[in-house]
Design a protein around this motif. Structure first.
Motif, PDB file in Angstrom:
ATOM      1  N   ARG A   7       0.842  -1.196   0.000  1.00 39.16           N
ATOM      2  CA  ARG A   7       0.000   0.000   0.000  1.00 39.16           C
ATOM      3  C   ARG A   7       0.876   1.245   0.000  1.00 39.16           C
ATOM      4  O   ARG A   7       1.900   1.300   0.678  1.00 39.16           O
ATOM      5  N   PRO A   8       0.457   2.274  -0.745  1.00 42.21           N
ATOM      6  CA  PRO A   8       1.244   3.512  -0.749  1.00 42.21           C
ATOM      7  C   PRO A   8       1.116   4.242   0.589  1.00 42.21           C
ATOM      8  O   PRO A   8       0.146   4.050   1.332  1.00 42.21           O
ATOM      9  N   LYS A   9       2.096   5.078   0.869  1.00 45.63           N
ATOM     10  CA  LYS A   9       2.060   5.849   2.110  1.00 45.63           C
ATOM     11  C   LYS A   9       0.955   6.890   2.045  1.00 45.63           C
ATOM     12  O   LYS A   9       0.583   7.370   0.982  1.00 45.63           O
ATOM     13  N   MET A  10       0.446   7.231   3.206  1.00 41.89           N
ATOM     14  CA  MET A  10      -0.662   8.177   3.293  1.00 41.89           C
ATOM     15  C   MET A  10      -0.265   9.548   2.740  1.00 41.89           C
ATOM     16  O   MET A  10      -1.079  10.239   2.130  1.00 41.89           O
ATOM     17  N   ALA A  12       1.747  10.203   0.246  1.00 42.71           N
ATOM     18  CA  ALA A  12       1.710  10.153  -1.218  1.00 42.71           C
ATOM     19  C   ALA A  12       0.274  10.214  -1.734  1.00 42.71           C
ATOM     20  O   ALA A  12      -0.020  10.900  -2.713  1.00 42.71           O
ATOM     21  N   VAL A  13      -0.608   9.500  -1.064  1.00 44.17           N
ATOM     22  CA  VAL A  13      -2.018   9.503  -1.460  1.00 44.17           C
ATOM     23  C   VAL A  13      -2.613  10.894  -1.259  1.00 44.17           C
ATOM     24  O   VAL A  13      -3.339  11.405  -2.114  1.00 44.17           O
ATOM     25  N   GLN A  14      -2.290  11.534  -0.138  1.00 47.59           N
ATOM     26  CA  GLN A  14      -2.814  12.867   0.153  1.00 47.59           C
ATOM     27  C   GLN A  14      -2.301  13.891  -0.861  1.00 47.59           C
ATOM     28  O   GLN A  14      -3.037  14.778  -1.293  1.00 47.59           O
ATOM     29  N   GLU A  15      -1.038  13.762  -1.262  1.00 47.43           N
ATOM     30  CA  GLU A  15      -0.463  14.675  -2.246  1.00 47.43           C
ATOM     31  C   GLU A  15      -1.154  14.541  -3.601  1.00 47.43           C
ATOM     32  O   GLU A  15      -1.492  15.538  -4.248  1.00 47.43           O
ATOM     33  N   GLU A  16      -1.405  13.321  -4.034  1.00 52.36           N
ATOM     34  CA  GLU A  16      -2.115  13.105  -5.294  1.00 52.36           C
ATOM     35  C   GLU A  16      -3.546  13.611  -5.222  1.00 52.36           C
ATOM     36  O   GLU A  16      -4.059  14.195  -6.175  1.00 52.36           O
ATOM     37  N   LEU A  17      -4.186  13.398  -4.090  1.00 58.47           N
ATOM     38  CA  LEU A  17      -5.562  13.868  -3.906  1.00 58.47           C
ATOM     39  C   LEU A  17      -5.622  15.395  -3.946  1.00 58.47           C
ATOM     40  O   LEU A  17      -6.532  15.964  -4.560  1.00 58.47           O
ATOM     41  N   ASN A  18      -4.663  16.061  -3.338  1.00 57.53           N
ATOM     42  CA  ASN A  18      -4.628  17.523  -3.381  1.00 57.53           C
ATOM     43  C   ASN A  18      -4.420  18.031  -4.801  1.00 57.53           C
ATOM     44  O   ASN A  18      -5.016  19.037  -5.195  1.00 57.53           O
ATOM     45  N   THR A  19      -3.584  17.342  -5.568  1.00 50.82           N
ATOM     46  CA  THR A  19      -3.371  17.734  -6.961  1.00 50.82           C
ATOM     47  C   THR A  19      -4.659  17.614  -7.763  1.00 50.82           C
ATOM     48  O   THR A  19      -5.021  18.509  -8.538  1.00 50.82           O
TER      49      THR A  19
END
Length: 81
Positions: A7-10, A12-19
């Motif tokens: 699973r990706p780190k939280m 990294a997921v948060q950064e993609e979601l913000n983008t």
């Protein structure tokens, strides 16, 4: 197979979601959506609209209405903050 998937780190997921949220919330994207919605609505009403000129006028009115409504709502929300 599930244990092989890491699973990706939280962060990294948060950064993609913000983008994604920045792109979807940008004004350029919103106005492009308004153009798309106006085209779809105009094409759906082609049987009702009598001529090409009326269709073009309807498209312009529809796009203007959506844009004005968006600007009005954004300006009202901006003043309340």
């Amino acid at each position: 197979m599930r244990f092989l998937y890491k699973r990706p780190k939280m962060e990294a997921v948060q950064e993609e979601l913000n983008t994604v949220l920045e792109v979807l919330g940008s004004e350029v994207f919103v106005f492009l959506d308004f153009i798309l919605f106006s085209i779809i609505l105009t094409l759906l009403l082609v049987p009702v609209l009598k001529s090409l000129a009326v269709s073009i006028i309807f498209f312009i009115i529809c796009y203007s209405f959506l844009s004005t409504l968006y600007i009005f709502v954004v300006s009202r929300l901006g003043k309340k903050r």
